[in-house]
Design an enzyme around this catalytic site. Structure first.
Site, short mmCIF file in Angstrom:
data_model
loop_
_atom_site.label_atom_id
_atom_site.label_comp_id
_atom_site.label_asym_id
_atom_site.label_seq_id
_atom_site.Cartn_x
_atom_site.Cartn_y
_atom_site.Cartn_z
N LYS A 1 -12.07 39.80 77.01
CA LYS A 1 -12.41 41.16 77.44
C LYS A 1 -11.25 41.77 78.23
CE LYS A 1 -17.35 40.08 77.56
NZ LYS A 1 -18.54 39.73 78.33
N GLN B 1 -20.21 38.40 84.47
CA GLN B 1 -20.43 37.57 83.28
C GLN B 1 -21.65 36.67 83.49
OE1 GLN B 1 -18.83 37.94 80.42
NE2 GLN B 1 -19.84 36.23 79.39
N ASP C 1 -22.48 47.00 81.19
CA ASP C 1 -23.28 46.08 80.38
C ASP C 1 -24.64 46.68 80.01
OD1 ASP C 1 -22.37 43.59 79.50
OD2 ASP C 1 -22.36 42.77 81.54
N1 GUN Z 1 -23.04 36.66 78.47
C1 GUN Z 1 -23.30 36.70 77.13
N2 GUN Z 1 -23.28 37.96 76.67
C2 GUN Z 1 -22.99 38.75 77.73
C3 GUN Z 1 -22.81 40.16 77.86
O1 GUN Z 1 -22.95 40.94 76.92
N3 GUN Z 1 -22.52 40.57 79.13
C4 GUN Z 1 -22.39 39.71 80.18
N4 GUN Z 1 -22.13 40.24 81.38
N5 GUN Z 1 -22.55 38.43 80.07
C5 GUN Z 1 -22.83 37.93 78.86
#
Ligand code: GUN
Length: 306
Positions: free
Chosen positions: A53, A97, A120
């Site tokens: 990311k 995350q 998110d």
């Molecule tokens: N862990 C797995 N998928 C995601 C996501 O889309 N966002 C976040 N913050 N954590 C994740």
């Protein structure tokens, strides 16, 4: 043979559009969109996702702020960091995350993020907006699934969609987005009875179950569109480790369209995160409120017209 719908190509296209938007923001407002990514602990998969990311953000001109916190971080320290990021004008998007180490109350942490910076789309305010069809930030993986579907489906109204998995991150928001497109949506989960029969009724299947090769060829109606959200590491019979989805990809010859794993939904999740970050920055500087999923279909109309 089923058409393979390459998410990596669509994601590259979306990233180019976001990069243009970043340049425009810099030109018009003198502002560079900023994304803060918070990772607690050492989960290896999360480390890979976070690195991806951040690298992509930098590549397209978004400033990224990385906050790696040790495994023994206290919940209060994490909340303190979120308060600081909420107040920081250089940060337009905040991502914590998941999964967090189990002693954290994830809902408390996510609720602390300013909804305007919640790239998110997990804050209850954004979840509520999505559920009533109002403008808000939409979770990245569901938005990516919708954009992929928009590539291959012109008219959603009345189509039967089956969503496998009821998570807050994927299953529930995907179902809401498909309802907004006027599909007839059935959400299934681990306790659903007769799953193969239900999947056989679907024009659209979105599977986010985290179960390698769960969806078999004889579950899928000829011509159906299958979106595979699964990312599962397995040990193949030859002893090598590899990544497979939640769909038995080699049994999908009769499907209409299938997304590959890897190279399907995964890259779209990252691209949608960056798109959400740009949008959060635009909103912070007074630019319009419009649903991201509407932008997806507008984009599709523009491509068709070009
Ligand atoms: N862990 C797995 N998928 C995601 C996501 O889309 N966002 C976040 N913050 N954590 C994740």
């Amino acid at each position: 043979m089923a058409r393979v719908l390459r998410g990596d190509l669509l994601a590259a296209d979306l990233c180019r559009t976001v990069a243009e938007g970043v340049l425009q923001m810099q030109g018009e407002h003198g502002v560079t969109p900023g994304l803060a990514v918070v990772l607690v602990g050492q989960d290896p998969a999360s480390q890979v996702y976070v690195a991806r990311k951040m690298a992509k953000a930098t590549e397209i001109g978004i400033r990224s702020f990385e906050h790696r916190l040790p495994e023994d971080t206290q919940e209060g320290q994490l909340l303190e960091l979120i308060i600081q990021l909420n107040a920081d004008p250089a940060v337009h998007g905040i991502l914590v995350q998941l999964p967090l180490p189990s002693r954290f109350r994830a809902d408390k942490v996510l609720n602390a993020i300013d909804p305007a910076k919640d790239v998110d789309g997990f804050h209850p305010v954004n979840v509520g907006r999505l559920s009533v069809g109002a403008a808000g930030l939409i979770p990245c993986t569901p938005l990516g699934c919708l954009m992929l579907l928009d590539e291959v489906i012109q008219h959603f109204r009345g189509l039967k969609a089956v969503v496998i998995g009821k998570s807050n991150i994927v299953g529930k928001p995907v179902a809401l987005l498909l309802l907004e497109r006027e599909c007839t949506v059935e959400v299934t989960h681990i306790h659903t009875r007769n799953l193969p029969e239900i999947v056989r009724t679907a024009d659209i299947v979105v599977v986010a179950a985290g179960s390698p090769r769960l969806v078999r060829g004889d579950w899928v109606k000829p011509g159906a569109v299958v979106i595979d959200v699964g990312i599962n590491r397995i040990t193949a019979p030859d002893g090598r480790s590899r990544i497979v989805g939640d769909v038995a990809a080699d049994e999908m010859g009769h499907a209409g369209v299938v997304t590959p794993v890897p190279g399907g939904v995964g890259p779209m999740t990252v691209a949608c995160l960056l798109s959400n970050t740009l949008r959060a920055a635009q909103m912070a500087h007074g630019e319009g409120e419009c649903r991201q999923d509407e932008l997806s279909s507008r984009r599709r109309s523009k491509v068709a017209a070009d």
